[in-house]
Design an enzyme around this catalytic site. Structure first.
Site, PDB file in Angstrom:
ATOM      1  N   ASP A  29       0.861  -1.187   0.000  1.00 14.63           N
ATOM      2  CA  ASP A  29       0.000   0.000   0.000  1.00 14.63           C
ATOM      3  C   ASP A  29       0.896   1.235   0.000  1.00 14.63           C
ATOM      4  OD1 ASP A  29      -2.984   0.925   0.469  1.00 14.63           O
ATOM      5  OD2 ASP A  29      -1.696   2.225   1.683  1.00 14.63           O
ATOM      6  N   GLU A  31       1.043   5.677   0.195  1.00 15.99           N
ATOM      7  CA  GLU A  31       0.434   6.999   0.386  1.00 15.99           C
ATOM      8  C   GLU A  31       1.172   7.964  -0.523  1.00 15.99           C
ATOM      9  OE1 GLU A  31      -2.272   7.226   2.033  1.00 15.99           O
ATOM     10  OE2 GLU A  31      -2.114   5.186   2.806  1.00 15.99           O
ATOM     11  N   HIS A 170      -5.551   5.117   6.194  1.00 18.18           N
ATOM     12  CA  HIS A 170      -4.764   5.890   5.224  1.00 18.18           C
ATOM     13  C   HIS A 170      -3.301   6.038   5.646  1.00 18.18           C
ATOM     14  CE1 HIS A 170      -8.159   6.864   2.707  1.00 18.18           C
ATOM     15  NE2 HIS A 170      -8.841   7.284   3.765  1.00 18.18           N
ATOM     16  N   ASP A 175      -2.914  -0.046   6.290  1.00 16.01           N
ATOM     17  CA  ASP A 175      -3.780  -0.415   5.160  1.00 16.01           C
ATOM     18  C   ASP A 175      -3.312  -1.725   4.530  1.00 16.01           C
ATOM     19  OD1 ASP A 175      -5.086   1.885   5.713  1.00 16.01           O
ATOM     20  OD2 ASP A 175      -4.755   2.853   3.767  1.00 16.01           O
TER      21      ASP A 175
END
Length: 583
Positions: A29, A31, A170, A175
Site C-alpha cells: 500500500d 500513500e 490511510h 492499510d
C-alpha cells in the site's frame, strides 16, 4: 480393480500451477501527494509478506518527495512535511521494496493505483520494473462478494466484512495489514469453489465471462505435451485447430483474460469439447495443424483453410507459348510459378514478366501456318507479333526460354531488364512508375525463389534429418517428396541410429506430385524447409540430390530487398502538418 475404476494419478507441478498455500504474497500500500503518477509522488510505503496464511515479514518507510505535501493530503493521511524531512528519497526506498518483494506475487487493493506509482517511480529512477504477477483484491472482491453483503468494495468496507484485526486509516502499513486480512478472507471463499492455485486466482479476478470460466474443465483431458488441439461443437463440427509445445497450458489460456480476441471468446462459448493429438516433435505438430485446418476448414481459423485456392502462373505448351493463370498444376511439361495467395499477386508477378520479355499477351491459339490480326501491343513494340508472322517460332522460342529459366533457374536476364527500366524511369523522375515496376519485380523474384526451393525439396525421394533436443536425444524426421512422412524422438544418451532405421521402415509411403509441386501443400513444404535450414539440423540420409540451380532466384533477393529498403527510407517527412507556408 474394476475396469470402470480409474487409477489415481498424481499431477505434475506444471499441471497444478502455483499452489496458493506455498506462494509468497507481498501486500503493498502507498500513500502519495495526489492521485496521478505523472503529477504526484510517493510519501509512504507499507508492505506485508505472507505465506501459507502467516506473516513472515513487514516493510515500512516514509519517502521524502521533491515538493511539499498538499494540506488536504496531510489532513487525510496525517503525514506532514516535517515527518518526511529526514526520510529517504524514492531512489533509496524503492530498491529496498523491490528487494523485499523479489520472487513474490504483488497484492494491492486497487492495484492499478499502487502499481502505477511504483512503475512511474522505477522509470524516474532509471530502473526496470520487475515482471511481478499482480493480484487486485478490489477486483477480486467484485467477483466474490455479493452486493447484499457489502454496499461497495472499499478497503474499509471489506475489512469490516472479513473482521480484520486492523482498521484502515490511510497509513501505508496499516492499510497493507488490513488488505492481508481481506486477501485471506477472499481466498477462504474461493477455496470452497475449487480455486487452489495462483493461476486459478488470476482467472477469478479477470474479466472472463462465466461461460469461459465454467469451461475450464475442457482443458483437463488435454495432455501436457507437444501436439495439436481441436475445439469442437455439439455436432462434432471442428471450430478451431491450434498447436502448442504444451497443449494443456495453451488451452487453459482460452479461458482466461489473456485471451482478448473476440472471435475466440465466441468460439469458446460454442465449444463443448477439446481434443488433443500428441505429436512426437513440434515440427510434426506444426504440420498436423496445417493438414487438419486444410481438411476440416474450421470456421474460427483464419489462415491455411483453403490451400487449394492458390493461383499459379503457367507458361503454356504450344507453338507460341503465353502466360496463363491457373488453379492446378498438371504434369503437362509446362513451367509453373506459384502458388500465390491471391489473384492480384499472381497478376503483379505476371506483369513483371510481360514488362521485361516480349511474349504475347493475347489468349488465342496461334499456328505458324495460320496468321490472324495484330493487337495494339505489336504496334507499341511490346510483342513480336507472331500472330501475323512477325516472329518465327525459333525467334519466339528465345523469349520463352528466358521466361522458363526465370521460373526454374536463373531469372537474371529478366531481372536485369526490369532494373534497367526502373533506373531509366528514375532518371526521368518518373518515380511512381519506377516504384510500380520495383514492386512487380520484388513479387516475381520472391515467388521464383520460393517455388525453386520447394521444387528442389519435392524432387528428393527421401530425406532423413535430425536435430539435437535441449533435454537430450534427437528429433528425427523423414521427408519424402516434400511431405513429412514420419517423426520420432530418440531418448537421451541412446544411439539414434536404430530409431532412424525404425522410423524409415514405418514412415508413410508417399507418391510424387507433378513438378514443382511437393506431395503436400506449399505451406507444409515451407515449414519443412524452415526446420531443415535451421542451424543445428543435420542431414542423416538423402536419396537423390537436394540442390538448387546456380545461380537461382534466391541470389537476386538481396538486390530486391535493397531497392525496397531505399524506397522505405526515402520519406523526408513523416508528417507535413507542422510546416507553415511562406507568407
Amino acid at each position: 480393480m474394476s475396469p470402470l475404476t480409474a487409477a489415481a494419478v498424481q499431477g505434475t507441478i506444471d499441471e497444478l500451477g502455483m499452489p496458493l498455500v506455498s506462494t509468497t504474497f507481498v501486500v503493498v500500500d502507498l500513500e502519495t501527494t495526489g492521485g496521478a503518477p505523472d503529477s504526484a509522488e510517493i510519501t509512504e510505503i507499507g508492505a506485508v509478506k505472507v505465506r501459507g496464511g502467516e506473516v513472515v515479514g513487514e516493510f515500512r518507510t516514509l519517502v521524502r518527495p521533491s515538493g511539499g505535501i498538499p494540506p488536504f493530503i496531510s489532513v487525510l493521511t496525517g503525514i506532514t512535511d516535517a515527518m518526511v524531512a529526514d526520510a529517504p528519497p524514492v531512489t533509496a526506498a524503492l530498491p529496498s521494496l523491490l528487494e523485499f518483494a523479489h520472487g513474490s506475487v504483488i497484492v494491492a487493493h486497487n492495484a492499478p493505483f499502487d502499481v502505477g506509482f511504483l512503475r512511474a517511480a522505477c522509470t524516474a529512477c532509471g530502473m526496470a520494473w520487475p515482471s511481478f504477477q499482480v493480484l487486485d483484491t478490489a477486483r477480486l472482491a467484485r467477483r466474490v462478494v455479493a452486493r447484499d453483503e457489502a454496499r461497495d468494495c472499499k478497503l474499509s468496507t471489506l475489512a469490516r466484512l472479513f473482521r480484520s484485526g486492523t482498521t484502515p486509516n490511510h497509513r501505508a502499513l496499516d492499510d497493507a495489514r488490513a488488505t492481508v486480512d481481506v486477501l485471506h478472507g477472499l481466498l477462504e471463499r474461493l477455496g470452497n469453489v475449487g480455486v487452489h492455485t495462483v493461476e486459478e486466482l488470476s482467472l477469478w479476478q479477470s474479466t472472463v465471462t462465466p461461460a469461459q470460466r465454467d469451461k475450464r474443465r475442457l482443458a483437463e483431458t488435454v495432455p501436457n505435451a507437444p501436439g495439436v488441439y481441436m475445439f469442437t461443437a455439439d455436432d462434432g463440427d471442428v471450430l478451431y485447430v491450434g498447436k502448442s509445445k504444451d497443449m494443456r497450458t495453451r488451452v487453459r489460456t482460452y479461458f482466461t483474460a489473456s485471451e482478448t480476441r473476440a472471435r475466440m471468446t465466441e468460439m469458446v462459448s460454442i465449444a463443448t469439447a477439446v481434443t488433443g493429438i500428441t505429436c512426437a516433435t513440434p515440427l510434426e505438430a506444426e504440420i498436423r495443424e496445417l493438414r487438419l485446418i486444410a481438411e476440416r476448414k474450421p470456421r474460427y481459423n483464419r489462415r491455411s483453410r483453403f490451400p487449394e485456392r492458390g493461383s499459379w502462373i503457367k507458361l503454356t505448351v504450344e507453338p507460341f507459348p503465353r502466360l496463363s493463370l491457373v488453379r492446378q498444376v498438371r504434369e503437362d511439361g509446362a513451367a509453373y510459378l506459384g502458388p500465390f495467395g491471391s489473384r492480384r499477386l499472381a497478376e503483379t508477378a505476371m506483369a513483371a514478366v510481360h514488362e521485361a520479355v516480349p511474349i504475347r499477351q493475347c489468349t488465342q491459339r496461334l499456328s505458324p501456318k495460320r496468321h490472324g490480326s495484330a493487337c495494339v501491343l505489336a504496334d507499341l513494340g511490346k510483342c513480336g507479333a507472331p500472330c501475323v508472322g512477325g516472329e518465327s517460332t525459333e525467334a519466339y522460342a528465345e523469349h520463352v526460354e528466358i521466361v522458363r529459366r526465370a521460373f526454374t533457374a536463373d531469372p537474371g536476364t529478366l531481372v536485369d531488364g526490369l532494373l534497367a527500366r526502373i533506373d531509366a524511369l528514375a532518371r526521368h523522375e518518373r518515380y511512381e512508375e519506377a516504384a510500380l515496376r520495383r514492386d512487380r519485380l520484388a513479387t516475381f523474384v520472391r515467388s521464383a525463389a520460393r517455388v525453386q526451393r520447394m521444387a528442389a525439396l519435392a524432387a528428393v525421394s527421401q530425406l532423413v534429418a535430425a536435430r539435437r533436443r535441449d533435454e537430450g536425444g534427437w528429433e528425427l524426421h523423414v521427408v519424402r517428396y516434400g511431405r513429412l512422412a514420419g517423426a520420432e524422438c530418440s531418448p537421451p544418451r541412446a544411439d539414434p541410429r536404430p530409431y532412424v532405421d525404425a522410423l524409415v521402415a514405418t514412415a508413410e509411403t508417399v507418391e510424387p506430385a507433378p513438378q514443382p509441386l511437393p506431395a503436400a501443400t506449399a505451406e507444409e513444404a515451407e515449414s519443412l524447409l524452415r526446420w531443415l535450414e535451421t542451424p543445428g539440423t543435420r542431414l542423416v540420409r538423402v536419396d537423390g540430390s537436394w540442390t538448387l540451380p546456380r545461380p537461382a532466384a534466391a541470389s537476386y533477393l538481396a538486390r530486391v530487398d535493397v531497392g525496397e529498403a531505399d524506397h522505405a527510407a526515402a520519406r523526408p517527412f513523416d508528417d507535413r502538418r507542422s510546416f507553415r507556408p511562406w507568407r
